[in-house]
Design an enzyme around this catalytic site. Sequence first.
Site, mmCIF file in Angstrom:
data_model
loop_
_atom_site.group_PDB
_atom_site.id
_atom_site.type_symbol
_atom_site.label_atom_id
_atom_site.label_comp_id
_atom_site.label_asym_id
_atom_site.label_seq_id
_atom_site.Cartn_x
_atom_site.Cartn_y
_atom_site.Cartn_z
ATOM 1 N N HIS A 267 3.058 12.344 3.748
ATOM 2 C CA HIS A 267 3.840 12.016 2.384
ATOM 3 C C HIS A 267 3.132 11.728 1.521
ATOM 4 C CE1 HIS A 267 4.510 7.700 3.673
ATOM 5 N NE2 HIS A 267 4.576 7.747 2.357
ATOM 6 N N ASP B 39 2.406 11.211 10.839
ATOM 7 C CA ASP B 39 2.442 11.277 9.029
ATOM 8 C C ASP B 39 0.883 11.042 8.511
ATOM 9 O OD1 ASP B 39 3.060 10.968 6.507
ATOM 10 O OD2 ASP B 39 4.605 9.265 6.717
ATOM 11 N N SER C 283 1.236 2.845 1.920
ATOM 12 C CA SER C 283 1.194 4.221 2.831
ATOM 13 C C SER C 283 -0.102 5.014 2.616
ATOM 14 C CB SER C 283 2.187 5.243 2.251
ATOM 15 O OG SER C 283 3.516 5.082 2.716
HETATM 16 N N1 ARG Z 1 9.893 5.083 4.056
HETATM 17 C C1 ARG Z 1 8.338 5.716 3.709
HETATM 18 C C2 ARG Z 1 8.008 5.154 2.265
HETATM 19 O O1 ARG Z 1 8.673 4.594 1.566
HETATM 20 C C3 ARG Z 1 8.165 7.152 3.744
HETATM 21 C C4 ARG Z 1 8.873 7.945 2.746
HETATM 22 C C5 ARG Z 1 8.545 9.504 2.879
HETATM 23 N N2 ARG Z 1 9.363 9.956 4.161
HETATM 24 C C6 ARG Z 1 10.818 10.430 3.899
HETATM 25 N N3 ARG Z 1 11.336 10.731 5.251
HETATM 26 N N4 ARG Z 1 11.453 10.456 2.962
HETATM 27 O O2 ARG Z 1 8.346 5.169 1.279
HETATM 28 N N1 GLU Z 2 6.262 4.817 2.770
HETATM 29 C C1 GLU Z 2 5.930 3.669 1.942
HETATM 30 C C2 GLU Z 2 4.901 4.302 0.848
HETATM 31 O O1 GLU Z 2 4.907 5.320 0.550
HETATM 32 C C3 GLU Z 2 5.537 2.524 2.667
HETATM 33 C C4 GLU Z 2 6.580 1.741 3.454
HETATM 34 C C5 GLU Z 2 6.877 0.570 2.565
HETATM 35 O O2 GLU Z 2 7.708 0.559 1.739
HETATM 36 O O3 GLU Z 2 6.235 -0.296 3.124
HETATM 37 O O4 GLU Z 2 4.277 3.528 0.384
#
Ligand code: ARG
Ligand code: GLU
Length: 736
Positions: free
Chosen positions: A85, A221, A647
């Site tokens: 991502h 990921d 991330s």
């Molecule tokens: N929750 C993770 C992060 O904040 C992954 C986000 C990307 N993945 C998704 N399915 N939207 O930001």
């Molecule tokens: N998916 C998040 C990012 O893009 C990390 C998840 C979180 O917020 O800890 O940084």
Amino acid sequence: MRKFLFPVLISFLLPFTALAGEGMWLPFLLGQLNEADMQSLGMKMSAEDIYSVNKGSLKDAIVHFNGGCSSSIISPQGLLLTNHHCGYSAIQTHSTLQNNYLQDGFWAMKQSDELKNENLVATFIERIEDVTKDILKGVTDKMTTKERQDKTSQNIEAFKKAYAKKKYEDILIKPFFKGNQYILFVTITYKDVRLVGAPPSAIGKFGADTDNWEWPRHTGDFSIFRIYADKNNLPAKYSPDNQPLKPKHFLPVSLDGVETGDFTLIYGFPGRTNEYLPSFAVKQVQDVIDPARIEIREHALKILDKAMRNDPNIRLQYSSKYARIANYWKKWIGERSGLIRTHAVEKKQKMEVQFAERLAAKPALNQKYGELLADMDYKYQEIELLAVYREYFHELFFRHIEIFKPANSLRRFFAKANDENYKELAPDTKKSLERFYKDYQPTVDRDVFKSLMQLYTDNVCTAYFPNILLEDRFLEGYDMEQLATEFYDNSIMTQPKKLLKLIDEKKIDEIKNDPVYRLFMDIVDAYSTRLNPEYQALKAPIDSMQRQYMAALMEVLPEKKFYPDANGTMRVTYGQVEGYLPKDGVQYLPKTYLDGVIAKYVPGDYEFDLPQHLLDLYAAKDYGQYAENGRLPVNFLGSNHTTGGNSGSAVIDAYGNLIGLNFDRVWEGTMSDMNYDRTICRNIMVDIRYVMWIMDKYAGAKRLVDEIQFVHPKAGMKSKKPWKNKTTKKRRKRKW
Ligand code: ARG
Ligand code: GLU
């Protein structure tokens, strides 16, 4: 006396005491603050192994990826590992219908296949220094907020000018502890970063929004890039003559896997946290701000969801927008319920009572800080509604109602353009408009407009309405269908061809007369002349009091270890591999396996489909050296304190080897941004063996696997000081 003091101290410290897990620490202070704690959790390294200016250290393999994500160097040839991502937009940019790398994955089978990326950068940290004395020189307690700001900005400028840095270095000075401390980062940014490998989205984004923020998780990921440098190994713009970077350090990859209780260290660039908010501020987020944000996004998501279900083309156009909106919508829901569940407000209140008790015992401090919390509380009450309205403005007009996006690009274009440069600037604006319209559906957006404007007119005070909406004809109220007809159906912003033609013909007045353009200008006016000035007039004293409160906490509690809030700078956080109890009667184990991926498989589904090749490899149980007792590990959980920006962070074992890749948190624990609680705050990581298996067995990218230095630290063959390892063919082939 002693006997008496001891229990008082302990009970006072309790709410503060950082249980292992909590804290985002500055790497250059680990020796002072954390080394013993880390070693007691099983770490075999020294603080100097993690961060050193004098010799190579883990720090030299840790990379800020394009300013927003984290990443690390995993080979002597500058191979860089981050999340799928995080690499998403680079992968997307190279994707076409014929070569759909997002869908099918991408693997550069030879070096010349590695794909350059415009504007993608990778930043190393050379060194970190405390420069508080220099930056706060001449700053006094008597200064107003504005005077203090001006003085520190001046000092920063002067410091930067005087600082002896190399030509290829940059310097960054950031406030810490709410402006009580200033830290300098000397950085080196590489500008030739090429795409090397990415799994198909069915692996890299497996589970998509349904699984996002959730455990048990089964996502691969990750994506792989390579940093290129000039012939002196220094940063250079893309050139075919550039060579793979020879890094000062790269992370060896451990194939030993993880068990519950194993030490984990996360090295990366967390974005933003707010750990020292007073109780009433936390309560405001929990009861007012988060609910408002959640409600707004719920309205937007409902409309997009319906449209996407009915039309596959709309689904294509809107799925990444949907994912972006849903990501934080879900996060805030988790954050709110986590704050309630862990009694965050009460916890902070208790702490504040004890803070007051301590102050009461020290007249001088009491004189200085005694009124602080009450004053802050009052200001927070004052700012509450303005803060909500501000959310409305940002969420609606700069995010969800898309028609305002072209209006905004045009506004910025007109602000810059004059007779001389118009022709020169126009193509960029046109390009960005074309990109926007490629994925734009006016019918969907019209529904979003109606739904959100209803919410807006119901909830925001008319004092902050755009002038057009205050005309007498609206005295009876607003009819959303009529509003949409008036603004939308007559706007050139929904007619890209006509709009682009008007730009070519330089018909500026005609564009400026467009109903949506005019509405947007009114919105900007209401925001910048009424709402925001009022908001900032309260925010500035709040910030100043928050800075004093932070200083007060540190002064009143000299025995406590404080860590600064995340601010996008390099941090270390550490914890252990562990599961948790998400709800009564349920226990989550900390590891998942490929069997779980297969169990979630739904053929043809846009979230849970799988590539045939992966199914075949599963059927053959072809796991090679990556198996763990006949199964292939996929994801694992830890009690590391992470946030957005982490991330892509390297997950490092007790010896300094790579064991995983951070990519998410569990949603029950997302309140860790304000109130970390070891019982339910968990970060989610990809097991490095899954990454390597995909590269090796799934993609057949042997050339890349050959660059990796595999180690087996648990078998007693722990890597020595890792940076002293040299990768040689012989070493890699050795049977451990
Ligand atoms: N929750 C993770 C992060 O904040 C992954 C986000 C990307 N993945 C998704 N399915 N939207 O930001
Ligand atoms: N998916 C998040 C990012 O893009 C990390 C998840 C979180 O917020 O800890 O940084």
